[in-house]
Design a protein around this motif. Structure first.
Motif, PDB file in Angstrom:
ATOM      1  N   TRP A  86       0.862  -1.191   0.000  1.00 52.23           N
ATOM      2  CA  TRP A  86       0.000   0.000   0.000  1.00 52.23           C
ATOM      3  C   TRP A  86       0.888   1.227   0.000  1.00 52.23           C
ATOM      4  N   PRO A 122      -1.968  -6.563  -5.299  1.00 46.84           N
ATOM      5  CA  PRO A 122      -2.951  -7.607  -4.990  1.00 46.84           C
ATOM      6  C   PRO A 122      -2.785  -8.126  -3.570  1.00 46.84           C
ATOM      7  N   LYS A 170      -9.176  -3.392  -9.912  1.00 46.91           N
ATOM      8  CA  LYS A 170     -10.461  -3.538  -9.236  1.00 46.91           C
ATOM      9  C   LYS A 170     -10.208  -3.912  -7.782  1.00 46.91           C
ATOM     10  N   ALA A 171     -11.241  -3.698  -6.952  1.00 43.24           N
ATOM     11  CA  ALA A 171     -11.126  -4.003  -5.526  1.00 43.24           C
ATOM     12  C   ALA A 171     -12.522  -4.014  -4.931  1.00 43.24           C
ATOM     13  N   TYR A 204     -14.480  -2.170  -1.876  1.00 43.85           N
ATOM     14  CA  TYR A 204     -14.369  -1.032  -0.973  1.00 43.85           C
ATOM     15  C   TYR A 204     -15.483  -1.095   0.059  1.00 43.85           C
ATOM     16  N   GLU A 238     -14.160  -0.904 -10.010  1.00 48.19           N
ATOM     17  CA  GLU A 238     -13.151  -1.208 -11.018  1.00 48.19           C
ATOM     18  C   GLU A 238     -12.773   0.064 -11.752  1.00 48.19           C
ATOM     19  N   CYS A 245     -10.645  -0.910   2.424  1.00 51.30           N
ATOM     20  CA  CYS A 245     -10.452  -1.435   1.070  1.00 51.30           C
ATOM     21  C   CYS A 245      -9.730  -2.776   1.139  1.00 51.30           C
ATOM     22  N   ALA A 305      -7.874  -5.120  -1.923  1.00 49.28           N
ATOM     23  CA  ALA A 305      -7.528  -5.281  -3.335  1.00 49.28           C
ATOM     24  C   ALA A 305      -7.216  -6.742  -3.603  1.00 49.28           C
ATOM     25  N   ARG A 322      -2.712  -4.766  -9.864  1.00 52.20           N
ATOM     26  CA  ARG A 322      -2.749  -3.737  -8.832  1.00 52.20           C
ATOM     27  C   ARG A 322      -3.996  -2.866  -8.978  1.00 52.20           C
ATOM     28  N   PHE A 323      -4.330  -2.167  -7.922  1.00 51.03           N
ATOM     29  CA  PHE A 323      -5.514  -1.307  -7.833  1.00 51.03           C
ATOM     30  C   PHE A 323      -5.037   0.106  -7.531  1.00 51.03           C
TER      31      PHE A 323
END
Length: 273
Positions: A176, A200, A222-223, A225, A235, A250, A252, A257-258
């Motif tokens: 992060w 991820p 995408k993730a 939340y 996404e 969040c 992920a 990756r997001f």
């Protein structure tokens, strides 16, 4: 050169066979505006702009988020404006996701490209023109500047994501991180725009609950939340709009990756009405 990806596929209109179910939602604490509802028929034209249209995805609303507006701008080749904003209080942040718009600020030319970030102080003279062969698309965040006696106004800024390494959050093993265009210790600025990146499996490991309002536009990936008491899958191309003190977290999940563009108001006393 950057290998970053920035979502930029806007417009069109769903077919008549499209089902009406979707994830668009507006609640007292948050709103989700998914990419599927950003069609041609919800765009706006702006005064003194030519060859341009805007998706207005956030605006101040009493009782909701109140500090900012956010547009997705699409400017055709040759389009732009010599009088882009008629509000002298408005300061602007621009983040480019496609094309090569040119900003002339106080007589100086600045050619932008995907990943470019510009901060334009309130009251400064600027114009924008798309000098490229294809459309220019960018996010335009506006906020009324809150001056403080004894604190000088912030200067203009023209930079690029490539010039700002990701600052990793402590004890996250690189899962992060945040790309900060504005120095978080610079009290002259009363809002920040950053890019938040999760690898991820990365998470916000607690329910953030704070005074800052947010606009979160998903640039990549995408993730899931957590917004107040709901889990929402988002996404690339989706927008989340959070009022102050909305609990948020969040996760992920991958496979890639997001990343999202984040607005927040900072560095000022709470306004007393």
């Amino acid at each position: 050169m950057s290998d970053n990806s920035y979502f930029n596929a806007y417009g069109g209109l769903p077919p008549q066979t499209q089902t009406l179910s979707g994830k668009a939602v507006f609640k007292t604490a948050y709103a989700v505006i998914p990419k599927g509802v950003m069609s041609d028929i919800v765009t706006s034209l702006l005064p003194h702009w030519s060859g341009a249209r805007a998706w207005i995805i956030a605006r101040p609303m009493t009782g909701f988020a109140e500090t900012f507006s956010q547009y997705i701008m699409e400017v055709a080749p040759g389009g732009g404006s010599d009088r882009p904003d008629n509000d002298p209080r408005a300061q602007s942040a621009i983040f480019v996701v496609e094309g090569t718009p040119c900003i002339i600020h106080e007589g100086q030319r600045h050619l932008l490209r995907p990943g470019s970030f510009a901060f334009l102080p309130a009251g400064s003279a600027w114009s924008l023109k798309n000098e490229g062969q294809g459309p220019a698309r960018f996010h335009w965040i506006r906020k009324a500047f809150q001056p403080v006696e004894g604190v000088e106004p912030p200067p203009a800024m023209f930079t690029h994501e490539d010039q700002h390494p990701i600052s990793m959050m402590p004890e996250t093993n690189g899962a992060w991180g945040t790309t900060r265009f504005i120095d978080p210790d610079d009290i002259r600025y009363d809002f920040h725009v950053t890019i938040v990146t999760f690898q991820p499996g990365g998470i916000i490991p607690f329910m953030e609950t704070h005074v800052m309002e947010h606009g979160l536009y998903v640039l990549e990936g995408k993730a899931v939340y957590r917004l107040n008491d709901d889990w929402v899958e988002v996404e690339a191309g989706d927008f989340m709009w959070l009022r102050a003190f909305c609990p948020q977290a969040c996760y992920a999940g991958g496979p890639g990756r997001f990343r999202y563009l984040l607005y927040k108001d900072v560095n000022r006393h709470a306004r007393l009405w």
